[in-house]
Enzyme design. Sequence first.
Site, PDB file in Angstrom:
ATOM      1  N   GLY A  46      18.471   6.483   5.942  1.00 41.49           N
ATOM      2  CA  GLY A  46      19.778   7.134   5.993  1.00 41.49           C
ATOM      3  C   GLY A  46      20.804   6.180   6.570  1.00 41.49           C
ATOM      4  N   GLN A  51      28.469   3.702  10.661  1.00 39.87           N
ATOM      5  CA  GLN A  51      27.627   2.546  11.018  1.00 39.87           C
ATOM      6  C   GLN A  51      28.072   1.248  10.349  1.00 39.87           C
ATOM      7  OE1 GLN A  51      23.927   4.990  10.051  1.00 39.87           O
ATOM      8  NE2 GLN A  51      23.145   3.522  11.537  1.00 39.87           N
ATOM      9  N   CYS A  91      16.936   4.113  14.335  1.00 35.27           N
ATOM     10  CA  CYS A  91      18.283   4.023  13.776  1.00 35.27           C
ATOM     11  C   CYS A  91      18.586   2.573  13.458  1.00 35.27           C
ATOM     12  CB  CYS A  91      19.278   4.559  14.805  1.00 35.27           C
ATOM     13  SG  CYS A  91      20.989   4.465  14.272  1.00 35.27           S
ATOM     14  N   LEU A  92      19.210   2.337  12.301  1.00 32.67           N
ATOM     15  CA  LEU A  92      19.547   0.956  11.929  1.00 32.67           C
ATOM     16  C   LEU A  92      20.561   0.347  12.902  1.00 32.67           C
ATOM     17  CD1 LEU A  92      19.767   1.324   8.031  1.00 32.67           C
ATOM     18  CD2 LEU A  92      17.896   0.344   9.389  1.00 32.67           C
ATOM     19  N   HIS A 133      20.760  13.592  11.995  1.00 31.72           N
ATOM     20  CA  HIS A 133      20.983  12.284  12.638  1.00 31.72           C
ATOM     21  C   HIS A 133      22.238  11.619  12.059  1.00 31.72           C
ATOM     22  CE1 HIS A 133      19.204   8.238  14.076  1.00 31.72           C
ATOM     23  NE2 HIS A 133      20.236   7.896  13.330  1.00 31.72           N
ATOM     24  N   GLU A 134      22.362  11.658  10.724  1.00 36.24           N
ATOM     25  CA  GLU A 134      23.511  10.978  10.084  1.00 36.24           C
ATOM     26  C   GLU A 134      24.826  11.708  10.351  1.00 36.24           C
ATOM     27  OE1 GLU A 134      22.848   8.077   9.279  1.00 36.24           O
ATOM     28  OE2 GLU A 134      20.684   8.327   9.134  1.00 36.24           O
ATOM     29  N   HIS A 137      26.201  10.707  13.559  1.00 41.07           N
ATOM     30  CA  HIS A 137      26.952   9.438  13.510  1.00 41.07           C
ATOM     31  C   HIS A 137      28.419   9.699  13.169  1.00 41.07           C
ATOM     32  CE1 HIS A 137      24.067   6.240  14.141  1.00 41.07           C
ATOM     33  NE2 HIS A 137      23.245   6.684  13.210  1.00 41.07           N
TER      34      HIS A 137
HETATM   35 NI    NI Z   1      21.272   6.126  12.854  1.00 43.42          NI
END
Ligand code: NI
Length: 167
Positions: A46, A51, A91-92, A133-134, A137
Amino acid sequence: MALLKILHYPDPKLHTVASPIPEITDDIRGLAADMAETMYAAPGIGLAATQVDRHVRLIVVDVSEDKNALRTFINPRIIAREGEAVHEEGCLSVPGIYDKVTRSERIRVEALGLDGKPFTLDADGLLAVCVQHEIDHLDGKVFVEYLSRLKQSRIRGKLLKQAREAM
Ligand code: NI
């Protein structure tokens, strides 16, 4: 298409609250395509526009094993939730850090697709975790904020050290 640079925690830009997308333009379609490419290349399941330092309400998700079930959500909103479940998340934007987070077990999400048409999705399991989660963000929230202050400060220190060493 292009790979986009992913912001890393504790970059303060990750705490920006994203704005709704009033119209699906070529720019938004291009951003969605670049975000999908960036997510697959990472690899991740995701990615939120926040991000990649674009503060509009757009997320891409693909939790399938074969990476052939891309979902794009524009202006996503959780309109119903049920139950609680604990999953280990990563998380990236927080590379190398994984920890348990409690979230709703089942959610109903309302969003627009890239074609501008509204849709509703009922999600559970990994998909529900990922969408929550997204969307966090987009609201300027990174998953480590669910952890203890001590853990957050350790993670911040570790990532700042990594960033210095990478320079
Ligand atoms: Ni993330």
